[in-house]
Design a protein around this motif. Structure first.
Motif: not given
Length: 244
Positions: A25-28, A56-58, A64-70
């Motif tokens: 899905f499109p990413v923001i 973030v993707v919808i 909504r799906g969220v993943d994080r990277i540091t």
């Protein structure tokens, strides 16, 4: 919806880092202010400090799906090899470098000579220096940023034995001063007149002779010959002129 932002990244300040999200899905990307176009799945960033980014993707149902990277940012090392040193007839010394937590360093010989007791210790001892200038590099890395190097000079000088003293009480050149003699507790000074007679001697020599004889009387202006022993295998012969 599934979204994978990637594994956390270690980077050096100033490095460009690529972020690439994986999703159907499109990413923001967030924070949006850090991106020219936050809707691109692949981004290039160069944060100054450690930063956590959210992808973030919808999906079509509004879920909504969220993943994080540091991106963990490290600062480049700032090695300090220590102050330059100048010594007289000493062929080993203690190094005075510094190193920060998480860093490792290595000593190398640039010119001259030197043997390091531990080439990775900032305060190691170095021996087998040569007479003259010895230049060493202290190269530090934190495993993330490029290595950075600083240099230090250690100069080994020979003894300087003055050939003139002016013991007139003005505080300038009144004594026969031998730089470095205080490091030799078995030193000895013998002064002879032009007829080979011993007129003064001192052991150990403590830079105190001011043109006097054994009884403390002033010797006449003349040229005198000296034998200066630093050690059993290091005896120097010279002369000194007394001018009052």
């Amino acid at each position: 919806p599934n979204i994978y932002a990637g594994e956390d990244i270690q980077a050096c300040r100033g490095d460009q880092v690529t972020l690439k999200a994986e999703s159907d899905f499109p990413v923001i990307w967030n924070p949006r202010s850090l991106f020219i176009d936050p809707t691109m799945q692949e981004q290039t960033v160069s944060p100054d400090t450690t930063t956590t980014f959210r992808a973030v993707v919808i999906d079509t149902s509004g879920c909504r799906g969220v993943d994080r990277i540091t991106v963990f940012i490290s600062l480049p090392p700032m090695p300090q090899a220590g102050n330059d040193q100048r010594m007289t007839q000493r062929y080993e010394t203690q190094m005075e470098a510094s190193i920060a937590s998480g860093e490792s360093g290595t000593w190398d010989v640039i010119s001259g000579s030197g043997l390091f007791e531990d080439p990775h210790a900032p305060d190691t001892r170095v021996s087998e220096l040569q007479m003259g200038k010895n230049i060493f590099s202290w190269t530090v890395t934190n495993g993330i940023c490029p290595e950075v190097t600083d240099q230090v000079e250690i100069i080994v000088e020979d003894y300087f034995i003055p050939t003139v003293i002016t013991p007139n009480g003005d505080g300038k050149n009144d004594q026969l001063l031998i730089r470095g003699i205080d490091g030799y507790p078995l030193s000895e000074l013998v002064v002879l007149n032009r007829w080979g007679e011993v007129v003064y001697s001192e052991s150990p020599y403590q830079n105190s002779w001011s043109g006097t004889d054994r009884d403390g009387g002033e010797l006449p202006e003349d040229t005198y010959y000296i034998v200066l022993k630093f050690a059993e295998d290091d005896i120097r012969k010279s002369y000194v002129v007394i001018i009052r």
